[in-house]
Motif scaffolding. Sequence first.
Motif, PDB file in Angstrom:
ATOM      1  N   SER A 230       0.731  -1.218   0.144  1.00  0.00           N
ATOM      2  CA  SER A 230       0.182   0.018  -0.025  1.00  0.00           C
ATOM      3  C   SER A 230       0.874   1.316  -0.011  1.00  0.00           C
ATOM      4  O   SER A 230       0.366   2.259  -0.639  1.00  0.00           O
ATOM      5  CB  SER A 230      -1.021  -0.135   1.146  1.00  0.00           C
ATOM      6  N   ASP A 231       1.989   1.248   0.616  1.00  0.00           N
ATOM      7  CA  ASP A 231       2.889   2.505   0.871  1.00  0.00           C
ATOM      8  C   ASP A 231       4.158   2.409  -0.042  1.00  0.00           C
ATOM      9  O   ASP A 231       5.085   3.338  -0.079  1.00  0.00           O
ATOM     10  CB  ASP A 231       3.243   2.408   2.221  1.00  0.00           C
ATOM     11  N   GLY A 232       4.299   1.304  -0.634  1.00  0.00           N
ATOM     12  CA  GLY A 232       5.428   1.102  -1.541  1.00  0.00           C
ATOM     13  C   GLY A 232       6.073  -0.196  -1.185  1.00  0.00           C
ATOM     14  O   GLY A 232       6.242  -0.791  -0.252  1.00  0.00           O
ATOM     15  N   LEU A 233       6.675  -0.889  -2.303  1.00  0.00           N
ATOM     16  CA  LEU A 233       7.185  -2.178  -2.159  1.00  0.00           C
ATOM     17  C   LEU A 233       8.215  -2.465  -1.102  1.00  0.00           C
ATOM     18  O   LEU A 233       8.203  -3.175  -0.450  1.00  0.00           O
ATOM     19  CB  LEU A 233       7.577  -2.757  -3.638  1.00  0.00           C
ATOM     20  N   LEU A 234       9.298  -1.554  -1.221  1.00  0.00           N
ATOM     21  CA  LEU A 234      10.448  -1.575  -0.262  1.00  0.00           C
ATOM     22  C   LEU A 234       9.970  -1.191   1.151  1.00  0.00           C
ATOM     23  O   LEU A 234      10.614  -1.698   2.118  1.00  0.00           O
ATOM     24  CB  LEU A 234      11.393  -0.621  -0.669  1.00  0.00           C
ATOM     25  N   ALA A 235       9.200  -0.118   1.181  1.00  0.00           N
ATOM     26  CA  ALA A 235       8.584   0.356   2.596  1.00  0.00           C
ATOM     27  C   ALA A 235       7.803  -1.021   3.391  1.00  0.00           C
ATOM     28  O   ALA A 235       8.167  -1.221   4.532  1.00  0.00           O
ATOM     29  CB  ALA A 235       7.442   1.623   2.404  1.00  0.00           C
ATOM     30  N   ASP A 236       6.962  -1.423   2.550  1.00  0.00           N
ATOM     31  CA  ASP A 236       6.051  -2.582   2.917  1.00  0.00           C
ATOM     32  C   ASP A 236       7.093  -3.681   3.225  1.00  0.00           C
ATOM     33  O   ASP A 236       6.761  -4.363   4.337  1.00  0.00           O
ATOM     34  CB  ASP A 236       4.758  -2.682   2.386  1.00  0.00           C
ATOM     35  N   LEU A 237       7.616  -4.057   2.433  1.00  0.00           N
ATOM     36  CA  LEU A 237       8.779  -5.180   2.616  1.00  0.00           C
ATOM     37  C   LEU A 237       9.484  -4.679   3.991  1.00  0.00           C
ATOM     38  O   LEU A 237       9.819  -5.713   4.798  1.00  0.00           O
ATOM     39  CB  LEU A 237       9.687  -5.491   1.618  1.00  0.00           C
ATOM     40  N   GLY A 238       9.739  -3.748   4.216  1.00  0.00           N
ATOM     41  CA  GLY A 238      10.671  -3.397   5.456  1.00  0.00           C
ATOM     42  C   GLY A 238       9.891  -3.556   6.542  1.00  0.00           C
ATOM     43  O   GLY A 238      10.599  -4.072   7.763  1.00  0.00           O
ATOM     44  N   HIS A 239       8.410  -3.593   6.592  1.00  0.00           N
ATOM     45  CA  HIS A 239       7.699  -4.116   7.704  1.00  0.00           C
ATOM     46  C   HIS A 239       7.912  -5.355   8.149  1.00  0.00           C
ATOM     47  O   HIS A 239       7.965  -5.921   9.344  1.00  0.00           O
ATOM     48  CB  HIS A 239       6.261  -3.606   7.608  1.00  0.00           C
ATOM     49  N   VAL A 240       7.779  -6.096   6.995  1.00  0.00           N
ATOM     50  CA  VAL A 240       8.021  -7.584   7.399  1.00  0.00           C
ATOM     51  C   VAL A 240       9.545  -7.827   8.004  1.00  0.00           C
ATOM     52  O   VAL A 240       9.630  -8.714   8.860  1.00  0.00           O
ATOM     53  CB  VAL A 240       8.020  -8.330   5.965  1.00  0.00           C
ATOM     54  N   LEU A 241      10.571  -7.540   7.336  1.00  0.00           N
ATOM     55  CA  LEU A 241      11.706  -7.467   7.697  1.00  0.00           C
ATOM     56  C   LEU A 241      11.876  -6.951   9.415  1.00  0.00           C
ATOM     57  O   LEU A 241      12.540  -7.873  10.122  1.00  0.00           O
ATOM     58  CB  LEU A 241      13.013  -6.704   7.020  1.00  0.00           C
ATOM     59  N   GLU A 242      11.380  -6.057   9.708  1.00  0.00           N
ATOM     60  CA  GLU A 242      11.420  -5.517  11.207  1.00  0.00           C
ATOM     61  C   GLU A 242      10.820  -6.381  12.064  1.00  0.00           C
ATOM     62  O   GLU A 242      11.271  -6.951  13.063  1.00  0.00           O
ATOM     63  CB  GLU A 242      10.866  -4.179  11.145  1.00  0.00           C
ATOM     64  N   ARG A 243       9.405  -6.942  11.783  1.00  0.00           N
ATOM     65  CA  ARG A 243       8.657  -7.888  12.438  1.00  0.00           C
ATOM     66  C   ARG A 243       9.277  -9.126  12.473  1.00  0.00           C
ATOM     67  O   ARG A 243       9.254  -9.533  13.709  1.00  0.00           O
ATOM     68  CB  ARG A 243       7.345  -7.673  11.851  1.00  0.00           C
ATOM     69  N   SER A 244       9.977  -9.422  11.678  1.00  0.00           N
ATOM     70  CA  SER A 244      10.676 -11.103  11.559  1.00  0.00           C
ATOM     71  C   SER A 244      12.095 -11.177  11.907  1.00  0.00           C
ATOM     72  O   SER A 244      12.722 -12.011  12.067  1.00  0.00           O
ATOM     73  CB  SER A 244      10.482 -11.598  10.054  1.00  0.00           C
ATOM     74  N   ASP A 245      12.573  -9.502  12.187  1.00  0.00           N
ATOM     75  CA  ASP A 245      13.949  -9.645  12.667  1.00  0.00           C
ATOM     76  C   ASP A 245      14.920 -10.307  11.604  1.00  0.00           C
ATOM     77  O   ASP A 245      15.832 -10.999  12.038  1.00  0.00           O
ATOM     78  CB  ASP A 245      14.133 -10.147  14.124  1.00  0.00           C
ATOM     79  N   VAL A 246      14.753 -10.010  10.328  1.00  0.00           N
ATOM     80  CA  VAL A 246      15.673 -10.484   9.292  1.00  0.00           C
ATOM     81  C   VAL A 246      16.062  -9.370   8.362  1.00  0.00           C
ATOM     82  O   VAL A 246      15.511  -8.239   8.455  1.00  0.00           O
ATOM     83  CB  VAL A 246      14.908 -11.665   8.721  1.00  0.00           C
ATOM     84  N   GLY A 247      16.804  -9.541   7.203  1.00  0.00           N
ATOM     85  CA  GLY A 247      17.110  -8.587   6.246  1.00  0.00           C
ATOM     86  C   GLY A 247      16.830  -9.373   5.096  1.00  0.00           C
ATOM     87  O   GLY A 247      16.235 -10.469   4.794  1.00  0.00           O
ATOM     88  N   ALA A 248      17.204  -8.393   4.096  1.00  0.00           N
ATOM     89  CA  ALA A 248      16.611  -8.792   2.568  1.00  0.00           C
ATOM     90  C   ALA A 248      17.600  -8.466   1.488  1.00  0.00           C
ATOM     91  O   ALA A 248      18.205  -7.430   1.622  1.00  0.00           O
ATOM     92  CB  ALA A 248      15.483  -8.339   2.079  1.00  0.00           C
ATOM     93  N   GLU A 249      17.850  -9.122   0.562  1.00  0.00           N
ATOM     94  CA  GLU A 249      18.559  -8.674  -0.752  1.00  0.00           C
ATOM     95  C   GLU A 249      17.632  -8.895  -1.882  1.00  0.00           C
ATOM     96  O   GLU A 249      16.613  -9.609  -1.889  1.00  0.00           O
ATOM     97  CB  GLU A 249      19.595  -9.771  -1.193  1.00  0.00           C
ATOM     98  N   VAL A 250      17.202  -7.657  -2.332  1.00  0.00           N
ATOM     99  CA  VAL A 250      16.301  -7.472  -3.619  1.00  0.00           C
ATOM    100  C   VAL A 250      17.208  -7.321  -4.937  1.00  0.00           C
ATOM    101  O   VAL A 250      17.962  -6.403  -4.818  1.00  0.00           O
ATOM    102  CB  VAL A 250      15.461  -6.098  -3.324  1.00  0.00           C
ATOM    103  N   PHE A 251      16.811  -8.253  -5.885  1.00  0.00           N
ATOM    104  CA  PHE A 251      17.717  -8.035  -7.325  1.00  0.00           C
ATOM    105  C   PHE A 251      16.819  -7.425  -8.101  1.00  0.00           C
ATOM    106  O   PHE A 251      15.715  -7.796  -8.607  1.00  0.00           O
ATOM    107  CB  PHE A 251      17.764  -9.675  -7.551  1.00  0.00           C
ATOM    108  N   ALA A 252      17.452  -6.176  -8.631  1.00  0.00           N
ATOM    109  CA  ALA A 252      16.648  -5.364  -9.349  1.00  0.00           C
ATOM    110  C   ALA A 252      16.307  -5.974 -10.736  1.00  0.00           C
ATOM    111  O   ALA A 252      15.289  -5.785 -11.222  1.00  0.00           O
ATOM    112  CB  ALA A 252      17.226  -3.895  -9.776  1.00  0.00           C
ATOM    113  N   ALA A 253      17.303  -7.060 -11.158  1.00  0.00           N
ATOM    114  CA  ALA A 253      17.119  -7.618 -12.487  1.00  0.00           C
ATOM    115  C   ALA A 253      15.880  -8.594 -12.377  1.00  0.00           C
ATOM    116  O   ALA A 253      15.477  -8.882 -13.437  1.00  0.00           O
ATOM    117  CB  ALA A 253      18.293  -8.115 -12.981  1.00  0.00           C
TER     118      ALA A 253
END
Length: 319
Positions: free
Chosen positions: A211-234
């Motif tokens: 709803s607020d942007g792909l990276l912003a909303d993914l960030g909520h998952v990362l924070e709640r799960s206490d993990v990180g992420a690598e996003v591949f632009a390609a």
Amino acid sequence: MPSEFELIRRYFAGPTPQAVLGPGDDCALLAPTAGCELAISTDMLVAGTHFLADTDPCQLGWKALAVNLSDLAAMGAVPRWALLACSLPDARPAWLESFSQGLHRCASRYGVDLVGGDTTRGPLNLCLTVLGEVPAGAALRRDRAVAGDDLWVSGQPGLAALGLAQLQGQVALSEVLSMRCLAALHQPLPRVELGLELRRRLLAHAAIDVSDGLLADLGHVLERSDVGAEVFAAQLPSLPVGVDPGLARACQLTGGDDYELVFSASPDKRYELAALAAELDLPLWRFGRIVAATADRLTLLDETGQALAINGKGFDHFG
């Protein structure tokens, strides 16, 4: 001009077969399914903030409910009931007829009963509350992503933001692309079927709607799960042809208003997810992976594995 109660009866009251008692009393009476938990979400759409003053009221009626149903989709919940509270500057019959038509059309499409709410005079403000059901303990949540998971996104994030950019005079889109982008902006399709199947088939660990942007909303998952992420632009969905790539990529990563689903899943679910995408006729893109928590939480990588700058964080009402 209709009175408040005439307005409700004429435009919003209707059959509520899923309710014990619908509109007309002090409260609605609902009977949840045995063994299910209630999933409840509420969202406001404010004129000038969430939609333009001249937005088609029929499309607005659809969107007002659809954006809330997207929250239920993200948790794998079955939509059941909705309540509408709204303030209206006036009670124009033509506007109300069109708005309620869009609202009821969306409710019918997703099997929702409108069981109550409130109306008052004031600046145009629409607040929908939705209730759904999910088997106890089975809801998709933001806090279940684990290192090693694949990251997936549905549909074509970024189209809604491009449509808004055109309305604001920032870009001129081709006629065909303009129609796609404005449809994504004004009449989003909550991914209810996808959320249900991800939950029923045990395909996803964590999920959220965009709803607020792909990276912003993914960030909520990362924070709640206490993990990180690598996003591949390609590996993100292909950018629309004929649009400045920088603008298109910014809309895709930070634009918001897409109401697609982002979810994490074990790599051994790739074949099943490909089959589900074909079954639903809905593209699913594997665009990254969950890693152990890092200081920055999220890294955007180019095709050579080099880190890219992330410009913008997504929509924030108070940011």
